[in-house]
Motif scaffolding. Structure first.
Motif, PDB file in Angstrom:
ATOM      1  N   GLU A  81       0.822  -1.210   0.000  1.00 60.80           N
ATOM      2  CA  GLU A  81       0.000   0.000   0.000  1.00 60.80           C
ATOM      3  C   GLU A  81       0.858   1.263   0.000  1.00 60.80           C
ATOM      4  O   GLU A  81       0.410   2.316  -0.437  1.00 60.80           O
ATOM      5  N   ARG A  82       2.079   1.160   0.492  1.00 66.36           N
ATOM      6  CA  ARG A  82       3.006   2.293   0.447  1.00 66.36           C
ATOM      7  C   ARG A  82       3.724   2.380  -0.900  1.00 66.36           C
ATOM      8  O   ARG A  82       4.549   3.266  -1.100  1.00 66.36           O
ATOM      9  N   GLY A  83       3.470   1.425  -1.774  1.00 68.54           N
ATOM     10  CA  GLY A  83       4.055   1.469  -3.104  1.00 68.54           C
ATOM     11  C   GLY A  83       5.133   0.450  -3.371  1.00 68.54           C
ATOM     12  O   GLY A  83       5.679   0.404  -4.482  1.00 68.54           O
ATOM     13  N   ALA A  84       5.480  -0.394  -2.379  1.00 66.70           N
ATOM     14  CA  ALA A  84       6.550  -1.369  -2.581  1.00 66.70           C
ATOM     15  C   ALA A  84       6.121  -2.499  -3.497  1.00 66.70           C
ATOM     16  O   ALA A  84       4.941  -2.874  -3.552  1.00 66.70           O
ATOM     17  N   GLU A  85       7.083  -3.043  -4.211  1.00 62.42           N
ATOM     18  CA  GLU A  85       6.916  -4.308  -4.920  1.00 62.42           C
ATOM     19  C   GLU A  85       7.354  -5.398  -3.946  1.00 62.42           C
ATOM     20  O   GLU A  85       8.533  -5.471  -3.580  1.00 62.42           O
ATOM     21  N   VAL A  86       6.423  -6.227  -3.513  1.00 63.87           N
ATOM     22  CA  VAL A  86       6.669  -7.143  -2.397  1.00 63.87           C
ATOM     23  C   VAL A  86       6.669  -8.593  -2.866  1.00 63.87           C
ATOM     24  O   VAL A  86       5.789  -9.016  -3.627  1.00 63.87           O
ATOM     25  N   VAL A  87       7.655  -9.344  -2.402  1.00 64.85           N
ATOM     26  CA  VAL A  87       7.648 -10.799  -2.495  1.00 64.85           C
ATOM     27  C   VAL A  87       7.539 -11.314  -1.068  1.00 64.85           C
ATOM     28  O   VAL A  87       8.369 -10.976  -0.215  1.00 64.85           O
ATOM     29  N   ALA A  88       6.503 -12.098  -0.800  1.00 64.16           N
ATOM     30  CA  ALA A  88       6.214 -12.570   0.549  1.00 64.16           C
ATOM     31  C   ALA A  88       6.241 -14.093   0.558  1.00 64.16           C
ATOM     32  O   ALA A  88       5.560 -14.735  -0.237  1.00 64.16           O
ATOM     33  N   THR A 113       3.536 -10.606  -4.455  1.00 64.79           N
ATOM     34  CA  THR A 113       3.621 -11.996  -4.892  1.00 64.79           C
ATOM     35  C   THR A 113       3.804 -12.864  -3.660  1.00 64.79           C
ATOM     36  O   THR A 113       4.801 -12.738  -2.940  1.00 64.79           O
ATOM     37  N   PHE A 114       2.836 -13.740  -3.394  1.00 66.10           N
ATOM     38  CA  PHE A 114       2.909 -14.653  -2.261  1.00 66.10           C
ATOM     39  C   PHE A 114       3.435 -16.010  -2.742  1.00 66.10           C
ATOM     40  O   PHE A 114       2.904 -16.581  -3.700  1.00 66.10           O
ATOM     41  N   LEU A 115       4.450 -16.520  -2.051  1.00 72.41           N
ATOM     42  CA  LEU A 115       5.075 -17.781  -2.428  1.00 72.41           C
ATOM     43  C   LEU A 115       5.151 -18.718  -1.231  1.00 72.41           C
ATOM     44  O   LEU A 115       5.316 -18.275  -0.089  1.00 72.41           O
ATOM     45  N   VAL A 116       5.055 -20.005  -1.505  1.00 68.86           N
ATOM     46  CA  VAL A 116       5.213 -21.030  -0.480  1.00 68.86           C
ATOM     47  C   VAL A 116       6.637 -21.568  -0.541  1.00 68.86           C
ATOM     48  O   VAL A 116       7.122 -21.923  -1.625  1.00 68.86           O
ATOM     49  N   GLY A 117       7.304 -21.624   0.607  1.00 67.69           N
ATOM     50  CA  GLY A 117       8.634 -22.216   0.634  1.00 67.69           C
ATOM     51  C   GLY A 117       9.495 -21.649   1.733  1.00 67.69           C
ATOM     52  O   GLY A 117       9.066 -20.808   2.525  1.00 67.69           O
ATOM     53  N   MET A 119      12.679 -19.474   2.388  1.00 65.58           N
ATOM     54  CA  MET A 119      13.447 -18.495   1.627  1.00 65.58           C
ATOM     55  C   MET A 119      14.933 -18.858   1.558  1.00 65.58           C
ATOM     56  O   MET A 119      15.641 -18.423   0.659  1.00 65.58           O
ATOM     57  N   ARG A 120      15.415 -19.695   2.481  1.00 61.71           N
ATOM     58  CA  ARG A 120      16.803 -20.150   2.402  1.00 61.71           C
ATOM     59  C   ARG A 120      17.055 -20.987   1.144  1.00 61.71           C
ATOM     60  O   ARG A 120      18.174 -21.035   0.637  1.00 61.71           O
ATOM     61  N   ASP A 121      16.005 -21.670   0.678  1.00 61.46           N
ATOM     62  CA  ASP A 121      16.142 -22.595  -0.441  1.00 61.46           C
ATOM     63  C   ASP A 121      15.686 -22.000  -1.764  1.00 61.46           C
ATOM     64  O   ASP A 121      15.635 -22.704  -2.776  1.00 61.46           O
ATOM     65  N   MET A 122      15.350 -20.713  -1.770  1.00 64.75           N
ATOM     66  CA  MET A 122      14.735 -20.123  -2.957  1.00 64.75           C
ATOM     67  C   MET A 122      15.618 -19.020  -3.524  1.00 64.75           C
ATOM     68  O   MET A 122      16.207 -18.229  -2.784  1.00 64.75           O
ATOM     69  N   ASP A 123      15.699 -18.961  -4.837  1.00 58.31           N
ATOM     70  CA  ASP A 123      16.405 -17.887  -5.520  1.00 58.31           C
ATOM     71  C   ASP A 123      15.391 -16.796  -5.829  1.00 58.31           C
ATOM     72  O   ASP A 123      14.673 -16.853  -6.821  1.00 58.31           O
ATOM     73  N   LEU A 124      15.327 -15.804  -4.954  1.00 59.71           N
ATOM     74  CA  LEU A 124      14.285 -14.785  -5.053  1.00 59.71           C
ATOM     75  C   LEU A 124      14.792 -13.481  -5.655  1.00 59.71           C
ATOM     76  O   LEU A 124      14.021 -12.552  -5.843  1.00 59.71           O
TER      77      LEU A 124
END
Length: 233
Positions: A81-88, A113-117, A119-124
């Protein structure tokens, strides 16, 4: 590589939030009626989320943000809502799906963008900011710091995160297993003193390239959590 202790605790947390307590956390993170104990947790979490967001720019347009351990998505949506592009990212498919539903139900065209996983194992990719609200509190200090190390490789400006503060009362509640009544109990937390955490961050080499900033504790009933801010030099 993640330690065996990290993997075991990660699996326990995933099972708890995805199976045992998904309905409870859906209620806790809404305005639905909850028990007295959970009301204190809700107030504490609201205060902590407000604190962490206050340490980020009010105008996040043009910025990217990683929400590590996003749960039902409240913080991610507020940052967008503040304008960020968010990966959650969150371990629990059930909570991530609830976060997606809440975003859809809001009717707002927010960049989340909501993702399941894990984050240590993901190339974000890389981000300007990262937030880890109450997602490290269930891990021992070594595993928690290793997770911060993993996050740090992806973050260009600032990381804000929380840990469970080691106070005499919290240590007693943790040791005796009475932090919550059984019906309200989550996987055990791992209290750590700010000094020990700072020492571990230094030993890991994080403080060679990051500067510790603000620190704030929220203590509301059964909710006790401590926030820290690290800014890249």
């Amino acid at each position: 590589m993640p330690s065996a202790s990290y993997q075991a605790r990660r699996d326990e947390i995933e099972n708890y939030f995805d199976q045992t307590a998904s309905a409870a956390w859906a209620a806790l993170t809404s305005d639905a009626p909850v028990s007295r104990i959970r009301r204190t947790v809700r107030r504490g979490r609201d205060a902590m989320r407000e604190t962490l967001l206050s340490w980020l720019p009010q105008d996040l347009r043009g910025c990217t943000l990683l929400d590590a351990g996003c749960g039902t998505g409240t913080l991610a949506i507020e940052a967008a809502e503040r304008g960020a592009e968010v990966v959650a990212v969150d371990l629990s498919p059930t909570l991530v799906e609830l976060a997606r539903e809440r975003l859809r139900d809001s009717g707002r065209a927010l960049d989340v963008t909501f993702l399941v996983g894990d984050m240590r194992d993901m190339d974000l990719g890389c981000f300007d900011y990262a937030v880890a609200m109450d997602s490290l509190i269930h891990y021992d200090v070594t595993d928690g710091v290793q997770t911060l190390e993993s996050m740090a490789e992806q973050i260009n400006r600032k990381m804000v995160f929380t840990f469970a503060p080691k106070t005499p009362l919290l240590a007693l509640m943790h040791a005796t297993g009475r932090l919550f009544p059984r019906s309200d109990r989550a996987p055990s937390i791992e209290p750590v003193s700010p000094r020990k955490l700072s020492d571990q961050l230094g030993q890991a080499g994080l403080m060679d390239t990051w500067t510790a900033g603000r620190s704030h504790r929220v203590d509301v009933g059964f909710y006790k959590s401590h926030a820290m801010e690290l800014t890249r030099r």
